[in-house]
Design a protein around this motif. Structure first.
Motif, PDB file in Angstrom:
ATOM      1  N   LEU A  55     -14.544  -6.812  -3.805  1.00  0.00           N
ATOM      2  CA  LEU A  55     -15.658  -6.997  -2.916  1.00  0.00           C
ATOM      3  C   LEU A  55     -15.333  -7.765  -1.749  1.00  0.00           C
ATOM      4  CD1 LEU A  55     -18.425  -7.657  -5.509  1.00  0.00           C
ATOM      5  CD2 LEU A  55     -18.219  -5.452  -4.133  1.00  0.00           C
ATOM      6  N   MET A  56     -14.518  -8.596  -1.647  1.00  0.00           N
ATOM      7  CA  MET A  56     -14.176  -9.553  -0.524  1.00  0.00           C
ATOM      8  C   MET A  56     -13.164  -8.701   0.399  1.00  0.00           C
ATOM      9  SD  MET A  56     -15.696 -12.414  -0.693  1.00  0.00           S
ATOM     10  CE  MET A  56     -17.039 -11.474  -1.462  1.00  0.00           C
ATOM     11  N   GLN A  57     -12.651  -7.698  -0.143  1.00  0.00           N
ATOM     12  CA  GLN A  57     -11.841  -6.727   0.861  1.00  0.00           C
ATOM     13  C   GLN A  57     -12.757  -5.748   1.497  1.00  0.00           C
ATOM     14  OE1 GLN A  57      -8.728  -5.520  -1.608  1.00  0.00           O
ATOM     15  NE2 GLN A  57      -7.756  -7.477  -1.802  1.00  0.00           N
ATOM     16  N   GLY A  58     -14.021  -5.670   1.152  1.00  0.00           N
ATOM     17  CA  GLY A  58     -15.076  -4.562   1.616  1.00  0.00           C
ATOM     18  C   GLY A  58     -14.983  -3.426   0.978  1.00  0.00           C
ATOM     19  N   ARG A  59     -14.335  -3.411  -0.271  1.00  0.00           N
ATOM     20  CA  ARG A  59     -14.279  -2.026  -0.885  1.00  0.00           C
ATOM     21  C   ARG A  59     -15.472  -1.915  -1.833  1.00  0.00           C
ATOM     22  NH1 ARG A  59      -8.953  -1.464  -3.646  1.00  0.00           N
ATOM     23  NH2 ARG A  59      -8.967  -3.956  -3.867  1.00  0.00           N
ATOM     24  N   TYR A  60     -15.985  -0.742  -2.114  1.00  0.00           N
ATOM     25  CA  TYR A  60     -17.129  -0.398  -3.019  1.00  0.00           C
ATOM     26  C   TYR A  60     -17.094   0.925  -3.950  1.00  0.00           C
ATOM     27  CZ  TYR A  60     -22.014   0.617  -4.220  1.00  0.00           C
ATOM     28  OH  TYR A  60     -23.253   0.873  -4.879  1.00  0.00           O
ATOM     29  N   PRO A  61     -17.275   0.860  -5.285  1.00  0.00           N
ATOM     30  CA  PRO A  61     -18.185  -0.173  -5.947  1.00  0.00           C
ATOM     31  C   PRO A  61     -17.150  -1.172  -6.635  1.00  0.00           C
ATOM     32  CG  PRO A  61     -18.086   2.146  -6.974  1.00  0.00           C
ATOM     33  CD  PRO A  61     -17.573   2.078  -5.931  1.00  0.00           C
ATOM     34  N   CYS A  62     -15.916  -0.922  -6.483  1.00  0.00           N
ATOM     35  CA  CYS A  62     -15.072  -1.832  -7.224  1.00  0.00           C
ATOM     36  C   CYS A  62     -15.366  -1.742  -8.654  1.00  0.00           C
ATOM     37  CB  CYS A  62     -15.448  -3.321  -6.799  1.00  0.00           C
ATOM     38  SG  CYS A  62     -15.086  -3.699  -4.899  1.00  0.00           S
ATOM     39  N   GLY A  63     -15.292  -0.620  -9.145  1.00  0.00           N
ATOM     40  CA  GLY A  63     -15.547  -0.620 -10.581  1.00  0.00           C
ATOM     41  C   GLY A  63     -14.073  -0.392 -11.268  1.00  0.00           C
ATOM     42  N   TYR A  64     -14.060  -1.204 -12.651  1.00  0.00           N
ATOM     43  CA  TYR A  64     -12.986  -1.153 -13.420  1.00  0.00           C
ATOM     44  C   TYR A  64     -13.508  -0.812 -14.967  1.00  0.00           C
ATOM     45  CZ  TYR A  64     -10.612  -3.269  -9.608  1.00  0.00           C
ATOM     46  OH  TYR A  64     -10.089  -3.497  -8.227  1.00  0.00           O
ATOM     47  N   ASN A  84     -16.367  -6.164 -27.615  1.00  0.00           N
ATOM     48  CA  ASN A  84     -15.485  -7.065 -26.550  1.00  0.00           C
ATOM     49  C   ASN A  84     -16.051  -6.913 -25.181  1.00  0.00           C
ATOM     50  OD1 ASN A  84     -13.731  -7.751 -28.496  1.00  0.00           O
ATOM     51  ND2 ASN A  84     -12.533  -6.094 -28.394  1.00  0.00           N
ATOM     52  N   TYR A  85     -17.304  -6.553 -24.727  1.00  0.00           N
ATOM     53  CA  TYR A  85     -17.763  -6.098 -23.745  1.00  0.00           C
ATOM     54  C   TYR A  85     -17.821  -7.593 -22.683  1.00  0.00           C
ATOM     55  CZ  TYR A  85     -20.676  -4.459 -19.646  1.00  0.00           C
ATOM     56  OH  TYR A  85     -21.283  -4.142 -18.668  1.00  0.00           O
ATOM     57  N   LEU A  86     -18.335  -8.518 -23.271  1.00  0.00           N
ATOM     58  CA  LEU A  86     -18.306 -10.113 -22.476  1.00  0.00           C
ATOM     59  C   LEU A  86     -16.898 -10.438 -22.214  1.00  0.00           C
ATOM     60  CD1 LEU A  86     -20.973 -11.857 -24.773  1.00  0.00           C
ATOM     61  CD2 LEU A  86     -21.278 -10.453 -22.329  1.00  0.00           C
ATOM     62  N   THR A  87     -15.837 -10.098 -23.213  1.00  0.00           N
ATOM     63  CA  THR A  87     -14.492 -10.503 -22.853  1.00  0.00           C
ATOM     64  C   THR A  87     -14.009  -9.601 -21.621  1.00  0.00           C
ATOM     65  OG1 THR A  87     -13.928 -10.855 -25.172  1.00  0.00           O
ATOM     66  CG2 THR A  87     -12.130 -10.691 -23.833  1.00  0.00           C
ATOM     67  N   LYS A  88     -14.321  -8.187 -21.446  1.00  0.00           N
ATOM     68  CA  LYS A  88     -13.880  -7.734 -20.534  1.00  0.00           C
ATOM     69  C   LYS A  88     -14.740  -8.121 -19.331  1.00  0.00           C
ATOM     70  CE  LYS A  88     -13.177  -3.311 -22.916  1.00  0.00           C
ATOM     71  NZ  LYS A  88     -13.626  -1.913 -23.008  1.00  0.00           N
ATOM     72  N   LEU A  89     -15.677  -8.589 -19.141  1.00  0.00           N
ATOM     73  CA  LEU A  89     -16.374  -9.154 -17.867  1.00  0.00           C
ATOM     74  C   LEU A  89     -15.718 -10.186 -17.352  1.00  0.00           C
ATOM     75  CD1 LEU A  89     -20.384  -9.028 -18.712  1.00  0.00           C
ATOM     76  CD2 LEU A  89     -19.133  -7.498 -17.113  1.00  0.00           C
ATOM     77  N   ARG A  90     -15.034 -11.127 -18.259  1.00  0.00           N
ATOM     78  CA  ARG A  90     -14.561 -12.350 -17.947  1.00  0.00           C
ATOM     79  C   ARG A  90     -13.132 -11.972 -17.114  1.00  0.00           C
ATOM     80  NH1 ARG A  90     -16.678 -14.735 -22.767  1.00  0.00           N
ATOM     81  NH2 ARG A  90     -14.786 -13.994 -23.944  1.00  0.00           N
ATOM     82  N   GLU A  91     -12.519 -10.947 -17.972  1.00  0.00           N
ATOM     83  CA  GLU A  91     -11.050 -10.521 -17.411  1.00  0.00           C
ATOM     84  C   GLU A  91     -11.257  -9.675 -16.079  1.00  0.00           C
ATOM     85  OE1 GLU A  91      -9.766  -8.028 -20.497  1.00  0.00           O
ATOM     86  OE2 GLU A  91      -9.077  -9.699 -21.642  1.00  0.00           O
ATOM     87  N   LEU A  92     -12.330  -9.263 -15.881  1.00  0.00           N
ATOM     88  CA  LEU A  92     -12.396  -8.238 -14.771  1.00  0.00           C
ATOM     89  C   LEU A  92     -13.232  -9.103 -13.448  1.00  0.00           C
ATOM     90  CD1 LEU A  92     -13.417  -4.939 -16.430  1.00  0.00           C
ATOM     91  CD2 LEU A  92     -11.109  -5.615 -15.211  1.00  0.00           C
ATOM     92  N   ALA A  93     -13.877 -10.065 -13.732  1.00  0.00           N
ATOM     93  CA  ALA A  93     -14.425 -10.854 -12.772  1.00  0.00           C
ATOM     94  C   ALA A  93     -13.904 -11.276 -11.608  1.00  0.00           C
ATOM     95  CB  ALA A  93     -14.889 -12.068 -13.425  1.00  0.00           C
ATOM     96  N   GLN A  94     -12.406 -11.604 -11.584  1.00  0.00           N
ATOM     97  CA  GLN A  94     -11.587 -11.953 -10.566  1.00  0.00           C
ATOM     98  C   GLN A  94     -11.198 -10.597  -9.692  1.00  0.00           C
ATOM     99  OE1 GLN A  94     -11.198 -15.207  -9.434  1.00  0.00           O
ATOM    100  NE2 GLN A  94     -10.612 -13.850  -7.489  1.00  0.00           N
ATOM    101  N   PRO A  95     -10.721  -9.619 -10.572  1.00  0.00           N
ATOM    102  CA  PRO A  95     -10.471  -8.345  -9.583  1.00  0.00           C
ATOM    103  C   PRO A  95     -11.676  -7.703  -8.870  1.00  0.00           C
ATOM    104  CG  PRO A  95      -9.429  -8.376 -11.808  1.00  0.00           C
ATOM    105  CD  PRO A  95     -10.309  -9.785 -11.902  1.00  0.00           C
ATOM    106  N   ILE A  96     -12.588  -7.724  -9.485  1.00  0.00           N
ATOM    107  CA  ILE A  96     -13.916  -7.064  -8.773  1.00  0.00           C
ATOM    108  C   ILE A  96     -14.338  -8.127  -7.738  1.00  0.00           C
ATOM    109  CG2 ILE A  96     -16.404  -6.763  -9.226  1.00  0.00           C
ATOM    110  CD1 ILE A  96     -15.778  -5.966 -12.190  1.00  0.00           C
ATOM    111  N   TYR A  97     -14.034  -9.369  -7.593  1.00  0.00           N
ATOM    112  CA  TYR A  97     -14.540 -10.262  -6.671  1.00  0.00           C
ATOM    113  C   TYR A  97     -13.618 -10.090  -5.606  1.00  0.00           C
ATOM    114  CZ  TYR A  97     -14.759 -14.508  -3.915  1.00  0.00           C
ATOM    115  OH  TYR A  97     -14.967 -15.606  -2.893  1.00  0.00           O
ATOM    116  N   ASP A  98     -12.518  -9.970  -5.740  1.00  0.00           N
ATOM    117  CA  ASP A  98     -11.211  -9.661  -4.802  1.00  0.00           C
ATOM    118  C   ASP A  98     -11.507  -8.419  -4.127  1.00  0.00           C
ATOM    119  OD1 ASP A  98     -10.108 -12.297  -5.560  1.00  0.00           O
ATOM    120  OD2 ASP A  98      -8.494 -11.067  -6.874  1.00  0.00           O
TER     121      ASP A  98
END
Length: 257
Positions: A76-85, A60-74
């Motif tokens: 990064l756009m807020q200037g936080r790092y490394p944005c890991g979930y 289910n790694y690819l499924t997790k990537l799809r689910e976390l794509a938007q939260p990680i993008y948000d």
């Protein structure tokens, strides 16, 4: 018409490749006897990739990537790092092929210490094969672009350059590390070598192989594709400058693209 000069000795060429392979084999043998334990003095990213590989092997790694794509993008756009979930960060998307490669090896070998030994040596072999293609690429490029140069000088220069690189700190640092640069070196050198072969032999088959390897390079390490594209542009400029006739040269370039 072949672009590679016909007067080069096939026997000498094969002997030079055997010499390069022997140099790499000696280097691997030295590492075999001198390494205290796997991932000793390795890049610290190796442990991160190993953890990502374990997550991939669990499913289910690819499924997790799809689910976390938007939260990680948000994030990064807020200037936080490394944005890991959940062990997944922004760079997991640009190194997906590499994580899948290590994850597949982990799935096949398990998650114990012996597995780390096996995965480490697979990457050492991959690094050695990548350097072998780099040496072949250098030889074929010089043979193509500088006809008339003594073949002994070409082969000796390639061998000495390889030895000097293997003696450098960066070579010992990369060998055995589970970093994305290792498969990237292999895929980049093999794809460009295939492109040069396609150019020399007017071969659509080698051009297609070059394109497939370049796509794999993009998946393994996204930013490395820029080097391949730069080389593709360089060959296009060379063909234009030399005013090659016929449409087949351009077909090779477009096929690889």
């Amino acid at each position: 018409m072949k672009n590679t000069p016909l007067f080069y000795s096939t026997k000498a060429y094969l002997l030079s490749l055997l010499l390069i392979a022997a140099i790499l084999l000696v280097s691997l043998s030295i590492e075999w006897f001198t390494e205290e334990y796997p991932l000793s003095d390795a890049h610290w990213d190796s442990s991160i990739y190993l953890n990502g590989a374990k997550l991939y092997s669990e499913g289910n790694y690819l499924t997790k990537l799809r689910e976390l794509a938007q939260p990680i993008y948000d994030c990064l756009m807020q200037g936080r790092y490394p944005c890991g979930y959940e062990g997944i960060s922004y760079w997991s998307f640009s190194r997906l092929g590499h994580i899948m490669l290590v994850g597949t090896l982990v799935s096949m070998t398990g998650t114990d210490v012996q597995s780390i030994y096996i995965v480490t040596w697979v990457f050492r072999l991959l690094f050695a094969v990548g350097l072998f293609f780099v040496a072949m690429l250098a030889i074929d490029l010089i043979r193509t672009q500088s006809p008339g140069i003594s073949e002994n000088i070409i082969y000796l220069g390639a061998s000495l350059s390889l030895v000097l690189y293997l003696l450098s700190d960066i070579a010992s640092y990369m060998s055995g590390s589970l970093i994305s640069e290792t498969p990237a070196i292999f895929l980049l050198s093999a794809s460009i070598w295939s492109l040069v072969k396609a150019w020399n032999r007017n071969s659509i088959l080698f051009a297609s192989l070059s394109g497939v390897l370049a796509f794999a390079l993009f998946v393994v390490r996204m930013d490395s594709i820029a080097v391949y594209l730069a080389f593709l542009c360089a060959i296009s400029l060379m063909t234009t400058a030399r005013q090659f006739e016929g449409e087949r040269t351009w077909k090779l370039l477009f096929t690889a693209s």
